[in-house]
Design a protein around this motif. Structure first.
Motif: not given
Length: 195
Positions: A132-152
């Protein structure tokens, strides 16, 4: 016996990983544990474990026969293969460095390789980021993983149950992770609408 892979990285909050391993082992699951080099430092700083690299020292802290330890540098470990069947993997806590490596498919160490295997084999992979805090890079990487089916599952405790200790806040997060893993648990009081 069902088996899970748990990885502890060098993010703050190593107690989350320790607690998850202990609960899974107590419930009779086979736990294959990978601890990153940086996590050794954080285990010393946050919970006072006296460790010296490599992982043999961890056997003193994880004596359960259901727990199998691996060096993060051991890229040839059995867990690195898709033929090693597991019910899934949890990286807890997950550093942003590890999260970004997993998001782009790097396999420079055992944790990254096993996460890559979980994604390619379509097995459950859960990341518990601690930053914390989360950068745009962190958030984009989490979105990419979530779209692959990874649970965050960010390490964000709830307060509706009015926790009275840090231990209760940790138990809430662990309970949410166990829920994602479909492991029955009573780690935290369930919300029932009472105020």
């Amino acid at each position: 016996m069902q088996r899970y892979i748990v990885a502890i990285t060098g993010a703050s909050g190593v107690l989350y990983g320790v607690r998850l391993v202990q609960i899974l082992a107590q419930k009779g699951y086979e736990v294959h544990l990978i601890v990153s080099e940086a996590a050794y430092i954080v285990l010393q700083q946050e919970i006072g474990w006296e460790l010296s690299f490599p992982q043999q020292d961890l056997k003193n802290y994880f004596p359960n026969k259901n727990i199998f330890l691996y060096m993060n540098s051991d890229i040839a470990a059995p867990v690195a293969s898709g033929s090693f069947l597991t019910a899934g993997m949890v990286i807890i806590p997950c550093s942003m460095s590890t999260l970004s490596s997993v998001a782009v498919g790097l396999s420079n160490n055992l944790i990254e390789r096993v996460a890559d295997v979980m994604i390619k084999e379509k097995r459950p992979l859960t990341l518990v980021p601690r930053e914390t805090p989360l950068s745009s890079i962190h958030l984009q990487n989490m979105l990419r993983l979530s779209e692959m089916g990874v649970s965050i599952v960010p390490a964000m405790p709830a307060f509706y149950q009015q926790p009275k200790s840090v231990d209760e806040m940790i138990s809430f997060v662990i309970g949410k992770v166990l829920d994602i893993m479909k492991v029955p648990n009573d780690s935290f009081p369930r919300y029932n609408g009472d105020v």
